[in-house]
Design a protein around this motif. Structure first.
Motif, PDB file in Angstrom:
ATOM      1  N   HIS A   1     -14.696  13.140 -29.166  1.00 33.14           N
ATOM      2  CA  HIS A   1     -14.582  13.212 -30.623  1.00 33.14           C
ATOM      3  C   HIS A   1     -14.507  14.674 -31.070  1.00 33.14           C
ATOM      4  CE1 HIS A   1     -15.318  12.462 -34.862  1.00 33.14           C
ATOM      5  NE2 HIS A   1     -16.337  13.289 -34.800  1.00 33.14           N
ATOM      6  N   GLN A   2     -15.380  15.514 -30.510  1.00 29.34           N
ATOM      7  CA  GLN A   2     -15.394  16.925 -30.887  1.00 29.34           C
ATOM      8  C   GLN A   2     -14.172  17.680 -30.364  1.00 29.34           C
ATOM      9  OE1 GLN A   2     -19.189  18.926 -30.551  1.00 29.34           O
ATOM     10  NE2 GLN A   2     -20.291  17.083 -31.184  1.00 29.34           N
ATOM     11  N   LEU A   3     -13.533  17.160 -29.328  1.00 28.31           N
ATOM     12  CA  LEU A   3     -12.295  17.766 -28.811  1.00 28.31           C
ATOM     13  C   LEU A   3     -11.068  17.342 -29.618  1.00 28.31           C
ATOM     14  CD1 LEU A   3     -12.774  17.441 -24.946  1.00 28.31           C
ATOM     15  CD2 LEU A   3     -12.731  19.556 -26.288  1.00 28.31           C
ATOM     16  N   GLY A   4     -11.258  16.411 -30.533  1.00 25.38           N
ATOM     17  CA  GLY A   4     -10.142  15.976 -31.368  1.00 25.38           C
ATOM     18  C   GLY A   4      -9.361  14.800 -30.830  1.00 25.38           C
ATOM     19  N   VAL A   5     -10.011  13.961 -30.016  1.00 25.04           N
ATOM     20  CA  VAL A   5      -9.342  12.759 -29.518  1.00 25.04           C
ATOM     21  C   VAL A   5      -9.048  11.835 -30.703  1.00 25.04           C
ATOM     22  CG1 VAL A   5      -9.722  10.621 -28.207  1.00 25.04           C
ATOM     23  CG2 VAL A   5     -10.194  12.843 -27.163  1.00 25.04           C
ATOM     24  N   VAL A   6      -7.836  11.313 -30.713  1.00 28.58           N
ATOM     25  CA  VAL A   6      -7.394  10.403 -31.762  1.00 28.58           C
ATOM     26  C   VAL A   6      -7.629   8.972 -31.272  1.00 28.58           C
ATOM     27  CG1 VAL A   6      -5.409   9.647 -33.114  1.00 28.58           C
ATOM     28  CG2 VAL A   6      -5.628  12.058 -32.463  1.00 28.58           C
ATOM     29  N   GLY A   7      -8.360   8.175 -32.026  1.00 22.83           N
ATOM     30  CA  GLY A   7      -8.600   6.787 -31.634  1.00 22.83           C
ATOM     31  C   GLY A   7      -9.939   6.607 -30.955  1.00 22.83           C
ATOM     32  N   ASP A   8     -10.134   5.394 -30.456  1.00 22.94           N
ATOM     33  CA  ASP A   8     -11.403   5.026 -29.841  1.00 22.94           C
ATOM     34  C   ASP A   8     -11.513   5.552 -28.416  1.00 22.94           C
ATOM     35  OD1 ASP A   8     -12.191   3.608 -32.093  1.00 22.94           O
ATOM     36  OD2 ASP A   8     -11.346   1.726 -31.357  1.00 22.94           O
ATOM     37  N   VAL A   9     -12.720   5.918 -28.022  1.00 24.18           N
ATOM     38  CA  VAL A   9     -13.043   6.291 -26.648  1.00 24.18           C
ATOM     39  C   VAL A   9     -13.876   5.139 -26.107  1.00 24.18           C
ATOM     40  CG1 VAL A   9     -14.262   7.922 -25.168  1.00 24.18           C
ATOM     41  CG2 VAL A   9     -12.969   8.755 -27.150  1.00 24.18           C
ATOM     42  N   LEU A  10     -13.354   4.460 -25.096  1.00 27.99           N
ATOM     43  CA  LEU A  10     -13.992   3.271 -24.539  1.00 27.99           C
ATOM     44  C   LEU A  10     -14.358   3.495 -23.078  1.00 27.99           C
ATOM     45  CD1 LEU A  10     -11.417   0.732 -25.982  1.00 27.99           C
ATOM     46  CD2 LEU A  10     -13.640   1.343 -26.965  1.00 27.99           C
ATOM     47  N   SER A  11     -15.293   2.733 -22.597  1.00 23.14           N
ATOM     48  CA  SER A  11     -15.673   2.819 -21.197  1.00 23.14           C
ATOM     49  C   SER A  11     -14.522   2.356 -20.302  1.00 23.14           C
ATOM     50  CB  SER A  11     -16.891   1.952 -20.919  1.00 23.14           C
ATOM     51  OG  SER A  11     -17.169   1.938 -19.525  1.00 23.14           O
ATOM     52  N   PRO A  12     -14.157   3.155 -19.297  1.00 21.45           N
ATOM     53  CA  PRO A  12     -13.082   2.745 -18.389  1.00 21.45           C
ATOM     54  C   PRO A  12     -13.578   1.965 -17.172  1.00 21.45           C
ATOM     55  CG  PRO A  12     -13.616   5.034 -18.021  1.00 21.45           C
ATOM     56  CD  PRO A  12     -14.514   4.556 -19.131  1.00 21.45           C
ATOM     57  N   THR A  13     -14.703   1.288 -17.293  1.00 17.96           N
ATOM     58  CA  THR A  13     -15.277   0.578 -16.152  1.00 17.96           C
ATOM     59  C   THR A  13     -14.270  -0.348 -15.478  1.00 17.96           C
ATOM     60  OG1 THR A  13     -17.490   0.705 -17.083  1.00 17.96           O
ATOM     61  CG2 THR A  13     -17.116  -0.961 -15.393  1.00 17.96           C
ATOM     62  N   PHE A  14     -13.521  -1.105 -16.259  1.00 20.57           N
ATOM     63  CA  PHE A  14     -12.572  -2.038 -15.658  1.00 20.57           C
ATOM     64  C   PHE A  14     -11.193  -1.432 -15.470  1.00 20.57           C
ATOM     65  CE2 PHE A  14     -15.921  -4.615 -17.486  1.00 20.57           C
ATOM     66  CZ  PHE A  14     -16.324  -5.289 -16.342  1.00 20.57           C
ATOM     67  N   ALA A  15     -10.778  -0.550 -16.358  1.00 20.52           N
ATOM     68  CA  ALA A  15      -9.470   0.104 -16.232  1.00 20.52           C
ATOM     69  C   ALA A  15      -9.516   1.226 -15.198  1.00 20.52           C
ATOM     70  CB  ALA A  15      -9.036   0.675 -17.583  1.00 20.52           C
ATOM     71  N   ILE A  16     -10.683   1.739 -14.909  1.00 22.47           N
ATOM     72  CA  ILE A  16     -10.982   2.862 -14.025  1.00 22.47           C
ATOM     73  C   ILE A  16     -10.584   4.198 -14.662  1.00 22.47           C
ATOM     74  CG2 ILE A  16     -10.717   3.929 -11.752  1.00 22.47           C
ATOM     75  CD1 ILE A  16     -10.461   1.110 -10.604  1.00 22.47           C
ATOM     76  N   VAL A  17      -9.414   4.289 -15.279  1.00 22.12           N
ATOM     77  CA  VAL A  17      -9.005   5.523 -15.954  1.00 22.12           C
ATOM     78  C   VAL A  17      -8.492   5.181 -17.347  1.00 22.12           C
ATOM     79  CG1 VAL A  17      -7.467   7.530 -15.924  1.00 22.12           C
ATOM     80  CG2 VAL A  17      -8.298   6.586 -13.763  1.00 22.12           C
TER      81      VAL A  17
ATOM     82  N   ASP B   1     -14.002   6.272 -14.551  1.00 20.16           N
ATOM     83  CA  ASP B   1     -15.249   5.643 -14.148  1.00 20.16           C
ATOM     84  C   ASP B   1     -15.028   5.141 -12.726  1.00 20.16           C
ATOM     85  OD1 ASP B   1     -17.380   3.928 -13.594  1.00 20.16           O
ATOM     86  OD2 ASP B   1     -17.578   3.326 -15.683  1.00 20.16           O
ATOM     87  N   CYS B   2     -15.595   5.835 -11.781  1.00 23.20           N
ATOM     88  CA  CYS B   2     -15.350   5.549 -10.357  1.00 23.20           C
ATOM     89  C   CYS B   2     -16.313   4.522  -9.771  1.00 23.20           C
ATOM     90  CB  CYS B   2     -15.425   6.851  -9.561  1.00 23.20           C
ATOM     91  SG  CYS B   2     -14.165   8.047 -10.043  1.00 23.20           S
ATOM     92  N   TYR B   3     -17.100   3.871 -10.606  1.00 22.10           N
ATOM     93  CA  TYR B   3     -18.105   2.925 -10.115  1.00 22.10           C
ATOM     94  C   TYR B   3     -17.507   1.834  -9.234  1.00 22.10           C
ATOM     95  CZ  TYR B   3     -22.109  -0.189 -10.017  1.00 22.10           C
ATOM     96  OH  TYR B   3     -23.149  -0.975  -9.598  1.00 22.10           O
ATOM     97  N   ARG B   4     -16.355   1.326  -9.584  1.00 13.79           N
ATOM     98  CA  ARG B   4     -15.753   0.210  -8.842  1.00 13.79           C
ATOM     99  C   ARG B   4     -14.934   0.647  -7.635  1.00 13.79           C
ATOM    100  NH1 ARG B   4     -12.342  -2.491 -12.657  1.00 13.79           N
ATOM    101  NH2 ARG B   4     -11.913  -3.905 -10.968  1.00 13.79           N
ATOM    102  N   LEU B   5     -14.745   1.956  -7.458  1.00 12.99           N
ATOM    103  CA  LEU B   5     -14.012   2.445  -6.293  1.00 12.99           C
ATOM    104  C   LEU B   5     -14.940   2.463  -5.092  1.00 12.99           C
ATOM    105  CD1 LEU B   5     -12.074   5.424  -7.916  1.00 12.99           C
ATOM    106  CD2 LEU B   5     -11.281   3.077  -7.547  1.00 12.99           C
TER     107      LEU B   5
ATOM    108  N   ASP C   1      -9.492   4.974  -2.062  1.00 11.78           N
ATOM    109  CA  ASP C   1      -9.259   4.217  -3.295  1.00 11.78           C
ATOM    110  C   ASP C   1      -8.988   5.160  -4.458  1.00 11.78           C
ATOM    111  OD1 ASP C   1      -9.672   1.803  -2.013  1.00 11.78           O
ATOM    112  OD2 ASP C   1     -11.674   1.467  -2.862  1.00 11.78           O
ATOM    113  N   ALA C   2      -9.757   6.233  -4.526  1.00 11.35           N
ATOM    114  CA  ALA C   2      -9.593   7.208  -5.609  1.00 11.35           C
ATOM    115  C   ALA C   2      -8.221   7.878  -5.530  1.00 11.35           C
ATOM    116  CB  ALA C   2     -10.706   8.250  -5.549  1.00 11.35           C
TER     117      ALA C   2
END
Length: 181
Positions: free
Chosen positions: A78-94, A109-113, A118-119
């Motif tokens: 948010h402070q960097l000026g991202v436009v839109g929502d920032v969501l957890s990438p747990t399932f999308a990974i990136v 989010d490398c939890y599922r790797l 894989d990375a």
């Protein structure tokens, strides 16, 4: 928010997993700052981190499940000026977030790797080497891809879950929190 203590006082707090057990580590030339904060103070923490470490584009967040990695990343974005929502990438990974200036911000989010291979298959090395802002949760699986110049942020839950302790680590750091096996 306040800096609590220097690295000498935290030498027993830092640990590394090696060969299946926890062993204390202390790196003499390591610079460290520690912040204690509540979730309501995250905007101030993000502002201070960007002020002091904004030149480092790759941030590795090492923390247990539910410690607030994504929450902190949301505020930094948010402070960097991202436009839109920032969501957890747990399932999308990136997740890729556009900024107001057109530059992309990467959030992994490398939890599922399960492995460094894989990375590599998902292009993690390309994100890390892109020069763009890149925030990584659960970085241990990245192994040899971890950039030396990355900023390590270790978050611990303290005071029965009411507060967080964030350690800013620089130097030769190894991940402490690993994915559950």
């Amino acid at each position: 928010m306040s800096v609590l203590r220097d690295s000498a006082e935290l030498s027993l707090h830092l640990c590394s997993r090696r060969w299946g057990s926890l062993v204390p580590i202390f790196i003499m030339d390591q610079k460290e700052k520690v912040f204690r904060y509540s979730l309501e103070e995250i905007p101030s923490v993000a502002e201070k981190l960007l002020e002091q470490y904004g030149e480092q584009r790759v941030w590795l967040l090492d923390a247990p499940m539910g410690a607030g990695k994504t929450t902190l990343i949301k505020e930094v974005c948010h402070q960097l000026g991202v436009v839109g929502d920032v969501l957890s990438p747990t399932f999308a990974i990136v997740n890729v977030y556009p900024r107001f200036d057109g530059e992309d911000v990467y959030h992994m989010d490398c939890y599922r790797l399960e492995s460094e291979a894989d990375a590599r298959r998902i292009g993690a090395d390309e994100y890390l080497e892109s020069g763009a802002w890149c925030f990584v949760e659960w970085p241990a699986v990245l192994g040899n891809m971890l950039p030396e110049e990355a900023l390590w942020l270790r978050i611990d839950v303290i005071e029965e879950g009411r507060r967080r302790e964030l350690s800013v680590l620089e130097g030769d750091v190894e991940p402490f929190y690993m994915q559950e096996e």
